[in-house]
Design an enzyme around this catalytic site. Structure first.
Site, short mmCIF file in Angstrom:
data_model
loop_
_atom_site.label_atom_id
_atom_site.label_comp_id
_atom_site.label_asym_id
_atom_site.label_seq_id
_atom_site.Cartn_x
_atom_site.Cartn_y
_atom_site.Cartn_z
N GLN A 194 0.86 -1.18 0.00
CA GLN A 194 0.00 0.00 0.00
C GLN A 194 0.90 1.24 0.00
O GLN A 194 1.45 1.62 1.04
CB GLN A 194 -0.91 -0.02 1.22
CG GLN A 194 -1.69 -1.32 1.40
CD GLN A 194 -2.78 -1.51 0.36
OE1 GLN A 194 -3.78 -0.79 0.35
NE2 GLN A 194 -2.61 -2.49 -0.53
N GLY A 235 -11.98 2.44 4.06
CA GLY A 235 -11.00 1.62 3.36
C GLY A 235 -10.10 2.40 2.42
O GLY A 235 -10.25 3.61 2.22
N HIS A 236 -9.15 1.69 1.81
CA HIS A 236 -8.15 2.32 0.96
C HIS A 236 -8.76 2.92 -0.30
O HIS A 236 -9.67 2.38 -0.91
CB HIS A 236 -7.02 1.35 0.61
CG HIS A 236 -7.45 0.07 0.01
ND1 HIS A 236 -6.61 -1.01 -0.11
CD2 HIS A 236 -8.63 -0.34 -0.52
CE1 HIS A 236 -7.25 -2.01 -0.68
NE2 HIS A 236 -8.48 -1.62 -0.94
N ASN A 237 -8.22 4.09 -0.65
CA ASN A 237 -8.61 4.83 -1.86
C ASN A 237 -10.06 5.32 -1.86
O ASN A 237 -10.58 5.72 -2.91
CB ASN A 237 -8.35 3.99 -3.12
CG ASN A 237 -6.87 3.76 -3.35
OD1 ASN A 237 -6.37 2.67 -3.06
ND2 ASN A 237 -6.16 4.77 -3.84
#
Length: 339
Positions: A194, A235-237
């Site tokens: 990440q 969460g991511h993005n």
């Protein structure tokens, strides 16, 4: 404890004083705890009946027709933030660094910054003017905290995280931990590095024990003025717009977009790669599996128009009755010689 006369408080709030303006007010109470020296917050006439006559209130003009003392307001709820701010307890620390804190020589610390006990500030971190760090906060490599931001105890800010001005990061929240990214393979789950970051705008609050994951590629972002409750997972993005409200125990999966002014109620789940349009309202426990148009009010699982979801819930309570009716019809049809 702050104390002020009723007349002085009315002047500060721009409200009409009813009764003795020299009465000293030492705090704010709920109706059930009314006291002659405290201003009682009352929203409706029904609640007013339970408040003793001598207790001063802040309420609508019609609440004072019987001669009750207090502050008259056409919009009592609108005055509440300023009222409570006057009586709020504050424990401001002077500028400085506690002797137990560890601050890298390569960190940039602005004027009027307080770094509390057992905090760790890593290389390349930037703390702008007026930042306040309480005990045991961790500020990772190249983290930037905007002017006036408050970081409460046990907050963790992983490397590269950027937080805007006048934010409040409540106790135990984590910004910039790895997103949940794994690639299935014959050998098992392979971790996907990440390499993105987290960007938080100005005037944002992040609640206690909430988490915002770093992006896989690019950044996870939260827009100006957004308020995030306790125990929220982002969460991511994920990209969250300005002035959103995200309530407790909500979860937003990777790469989803939440546009400006969206309300995400308690225990809402938003799957990955969906878009929630500007101003939409997601009712409690909604399960969002597809895009939601701007301004929509949705509920249920899968989330759909709130009125439709309510009809479906009502009908579901009749399923046992409808099942018994269907069985009776089948038996009647069979006994009549029907095919």
């Amino acid at each position: 404890m702050n104390s002020i006369t009723l007349a002085e408080l009315g002047k500060k709030l721009g409200l009409e004083v009813v009764g003795d303006g020299t009465r000293v007010i030492t705090g704010v109470t709920l109706p059930e705890d009314g006291r002659p020296d405290c201003l009682c917050v009352v929203w409706d006439a029904k609640t007013l009946k339970s408040v003793e006559p001598g207790v001063p209130v802040i309420g609508r003009p019609e609440f004072f027709e019987g001669g009750r003392p207090g502050l008259s307001s056409g919009n009592p709820k609108g005055t509440l933030p300023d009222l409570l701010a006057f009586f709020a307890r504050t424990y401001l620390k002077p500028a400085g660094v506690h002797q137990s804190a560890v601050v890298s020589a390569e960190a940039a610390v602005g004027e009027d910054v307080w770094i509390g006990p057992l905090c760790v500030i890593e290389q390349g971190a930037v703390l702008e003017q007026g930042v306040r760090l309480e005990g045991r906060a961790y500020v990772g490599h190249e983290v930037r905290l905007g002017a006036g931001t408050v970081v409460e105890p046990n907050v963790t800010l992983m490397h590269g995280t950027r937080v805007g001005k006048n934010c409040i990061l409540h106790a135990g929240c984590v910004l910039g931990s790895d997103g949940f990214g794994f690639l299935p393979s014959e050998a098992g789950l392979v971790k996907i590095p990440q390499i993105g970051g987290v960007i938080v705008g100005d005037e944002v609050e992040v609640g206690a024990c909430s988490t915002i994951d770093r992006g896989t590629i690019g950044d996870t972002s939260v827009g100006d003025g957004t308020k995030i409750d306790n125990h929220v997972q982002i969460g991511h993005n994920v990209r969250i717009g300005k002035h959103c409200v995200i309530c407790s125990m909500a979860g937003i999966a990777g790469s989803s977009v939440v546009e400006d002014g969206v309300t995400v109620s308690v225990q809402v789940g938003i799957t990955d790669h969906v878009r929630v349009g500007k101003g939409a309202i997601l009712a409690g426990r909604s399960g969002v599996t597809n895009d939601i148009p701007a301004g929509a009010v949705v509920s249920g699982f899968p989330a759909r128009a709130h009125n439709e979801a309510k009809k479906a819930q009502v009908l579901s309570t009749r399923l046992p009755e409808l099942y018994e009716r269907l069985k009776r019809l089948e038996r009647a049809f069979a006994s009549s010689g029907g095919g």
